[in-house]
Design an enzyme around this catalytic site. Structure first.
Site, mmCIF file in Angstrom:
data_model
loop_
_atom_site.group_PDB
_atom_site.id
_atom_site.type_symbol
_atom_site.label_atom_id
_atom_site.label_comp_id
_atom_site.label_asym_id
_atom_site.label_seq_id
_atom_site.Cartn_x
_atom_site.Cartn_y
_atom_site.Cartn_z
ATOM 1 N N ASP A 191 0.847 -1.181 0.000
ATOM 2 C CA ASP A 191 0.000 0.000 0.000
ATOM 3 C C ASP A 191 0.883 1.232 0.000
ATOM 4 O O ASP A 191 1.941 1.252 0.614
ATOM 5 C CB ASP A 191 -0.903 -0.008 1.239
ATOM 6 C CG ASP A 191 -1.957 1.083 1.148
ATOM 7 O OD1 ASP A 191 -2.723 1.076 0.182
ATOM 8 O OD2 ASP A 191 -1.987 1.956 2.037
ATOM 9 N N GLU A 275 -2.366 -1.634 -5.131
ATOM 10 C CA GLU A 275 -3.619 -0.958 -5.415
ATOM 11 C C GLU A 275 -3.392 -0.094 -6.645
ATOM 12 O O GLU A 275 -2.404 0.630 -6.716
ATOM 13 C CB GLU A 275 -3.987 -0.096 -4.209
ATOM 14 C CG GLU A 275 -5.400 0.383 -4.237
ATOM 15 C CD GLU A 275 -5.759 1.098 -2.942
ATOM 16 O OE1 GLU A 275 -6.932 1.390 -2.765
ATOM 17 O OE2 GLU A 275 -4.863 1.346 -2.127
ATOM 18 N N CYS A 327 -11.947 -4.142 8.224
ATOM 19 C CA CYS A 327 -11.018 -4.757 9.172
ATOM 20 C C CYS A 327 -10.405 -5.973 8.486
ATOM 21 O O CYS A 327 -11.112 -6.863 8.027
ATOM 22 C CB CYS A 327 -11.759 -5.177 10.439
ATOM 23 S SG CYS A 327 -10.783 -6.305 11.460
ATOM 24 N N CYS A 330 -11.352 -9.493 10.517
ATOM 25 C CA CYS A 330 -12.649 -10.152 10.478
ATOM 26 C C CYS A 330 -13.474 -9.775 9.254
ATOM 27 O O CYS A 330 -14.513 -10.370 8.986
ATOM 28 C CB CYS A 330 -13.438 -9.860 11.759
ATOM 29 S SG CYS A 330 -13.976 -8.140 11.879
ATOM 30 N N CYS A 346 -10.981 -2.540 16.061
ATOM 31 C CA CYS A 346 -12.162 -2.992 15.327
ATOM 32 C C CYS A 346 -13.301 -3.237 16.315
ATOM 33 O O CYS A 346 -13.134 -3.958 17.306
ATOM 34 C CB CYS A 346 -11.843 -4.272 14.544
ATOM 35 S SG CYS A 346 -13.300 -5.018 13.797
ATOM 36 N N CYS A 349 -14.286 -7.304 16.137
ATOM 37 C CA CYS A 349 -13.444 -8.394 16.642
ATOM 38 C C CYS A 349 -12.404 -7.931 17.656
ATOM 39 O O CYS A 349 -11.683 -8.737 18.236
ATOM 40 C CB CYS A 349 -12.767 -9.121 15.488
ATOM 41 S SG CYS A 349 -11.467 -8.149 14.716
ATOM 42 N N ASP A 356 -2.175 1.861 7.830
ATOM 43 C CA ASP A 356 -1.415 1.530 6.625
ATOM 44 C C ASP A 356 -1.268 0.024 6.431
ATOM 45 O O ASP A 356 -1.435 -0.487 5.331
ATOM 46 C CB ASP A 356 -0.026 2.168 6.698
ATOM 47 C CG ASP A 356 -0.103 3.686 6.696
ATOM 48 O OD1 ASP A 356 -0.972 4.229 5.998
ATOM 49 O OD2 ASP A 356 0.700 4.323 7.399
HETATM 50 ZN ZN LIG Z 1 -12.377 -6.938 12.976
#
Ligand SMILES: [Zn+2]
Length: 406
Positions: A191, A275, A327, A330, A346, A349, A356
């Site tokens: 990234d 990307e 995320c 999850c 998150c 989870c 990054d």
């Molecule tokens: Zn998560």
């Protein structure tokens, strides 16, 4: 495999004039040939053959008054100008067919171009003298600064003048092909970082190397000095040359950095995903400057051709994947976050995510690569990377690119 070796040249006054003349003649032949082909294309006629163009634009043209001066330079230089145009066309068409990175169509050259070049092949009977000068037909024995030795005798030499007025001799040398690197086990997503040049899905954060940052600092200083100089003054001219030289040094340093980093990533990984930022689409955002400055697209195309060359997989994922909203542990999408939010927990989870690294893992996952999400988890207490000078190593996570041995 063919490798390029470049050395600085120091032509004297008359040699510089002779080179200027050679650059000019090669440029005229190039432009005449390009015009002939474009005219044929518009008229729907077949693509003119190089042999025919050579007869018409060199041999015959020399007999006319307006092109008689073509006879003042080595004929090989002119022939080579035609052949190089052929190569440019071939590369352009191969790019359209996806055989190599895409590139623009051949274009007209100008005396104002940043790079002037002529090529001497073996036929031109150029040689390296016993005194270590580069002997060029109709130009003379030019002084060379040999910074390293050539592994074998080169067949071709290209003489280049760059934007800052430096001259170089670039030799093509035939060497044994590079052994294919052994298959690698890891796959990686990359990234584009804001605080770093790039972030890998394994958690590595890559900063620009010191030699590049130093060159950039020097450029900024030269630009500031130039802006203080009075218009039209001779000091301003001197300052402008300094800026051009600093620009060239930044470009060289950046290319070197991209080469080192892309080689390392391709060697260490079997598959690489990036990307597709579609840099043009970003042109109006505040990201634009940093994207352009970092030369991301030049770096990505290097990764791509090295992947092809070394049998690695290269994947570009669409730019509409919301890499910062999901995320990576999850898969829950919990909405956009402002740019200043560098890490968060998150809500689904409980994973602690570094913005990054999370993005880099998502890039890899979107490309279908086998990476584990744990690389994206921030260990408690990890300080966000500083932007200061030097390659600070933190928990072995921050890596300075430009590692020797690449
Ligand atoms: Zn998560």
């Amino acid at each position: 495999m063919q490798l390029r070796y470049s050395f600085r040249l120091y032509p004297n006054g008359p040699q510089r004039s002779a080179l200027a003349q050679a650059f000019g003649c090669a440029r005229v032949v190039h432009n005449d040939a390009l015009r002939a082909r474009e005219t044929a294309r518009t008229a729907g006629e077949p693509f003119p053959k190089t042999g025919d163009l050579s007869k018409l634009l060199i041999t015959e043209a020399k007999k006319t008054e307006e092109r008689a001066w073509l006879g003042d330079v080595s004929a090989v230089v002119l022939q080579q100008s035609l052949r190089d145009l052929d190569t440019a066309y071939r590369n352009f068409f191969d790019g359209l067919r996806g055989k190599r990175p895409r590139m623009g169509a051949p274009r007209f050259k100008s005396r104002k171009d940043n790079r002037q070049a002529v090529r001497f092949t073996a036929n031109a009977r150029w040689k390296i003298t016993t005194g270590g000068d580069l002997s060029l037909p109709k130009i003379g024995d030019v002084r060379v600064k040999w910074s390293r030795s050539l592994p074998s005798t080169p067949s071709t030499v290209t003489v280049i003048k760059d934007a800052s007025g430096r001259y170089f001799a670039s030799f093509v040398v035939e060497t044994e092909p590079d052994a294919m690197p052994p298959p690698a086990l890891s796959e990686v997503g990359i990234d584009l970082g804001l605080s770093h040049f790039a972030i890998l899905s394994d958690g590595t954060k890559i900063e620009s190397p010191r030699f590049l940052r130093r060159a950039e600092k020097k450029l900024k200083k030269a630009q500031r000095a130039l802006s203080r100089k009075k218009k039209g003054s001779s000091n301003r001219n001197k300052a402008r040359l300094k800026v051009a030289r600093a620009h060239a040094q930044v470009a060289d340093a950046r290319r070197e950095f991209h080469h080192q980093l892309s080689t390392r990533i391709i060697r260490e990984n079997q598959a690489v995903a990036v990307e597709d930022l579609a840099v043009k689409g970003l042109a109006r955002t505040r990201l634009a400057k940093s994207v352009h400055d970092a030369g991301w697209s030049a770096f990505v195309s290097m990764l791509e051709y090295k992947a092809t060359r070394y049998g690695r997989t290269f994947v570009r994922i669409g730019r509409f994947e919301p890499t910062s909203q999901i995320c990576c542990a999850c898969g829950v999408k919990d909405g956009p976050k402002p740019l200043h939010v560098r890490e968060w927990t998150c809500s689904a989870c409980g994973a602690v995510l570094d913005r990054d690294i999370n993005a880099a893992v998502n890039v890899a996952k979107a490309a279908g690569l086998a990476v584990s999400a744990c690389g994206a988890q921030v260990r408690p207490g990890l300080v966000p990377a500083q932007r200061g000078e030097a390659g600070t190593h933190r928990d072995g996570q921050t890596t300075v690119a430009g590692i020797p041995g690449l």
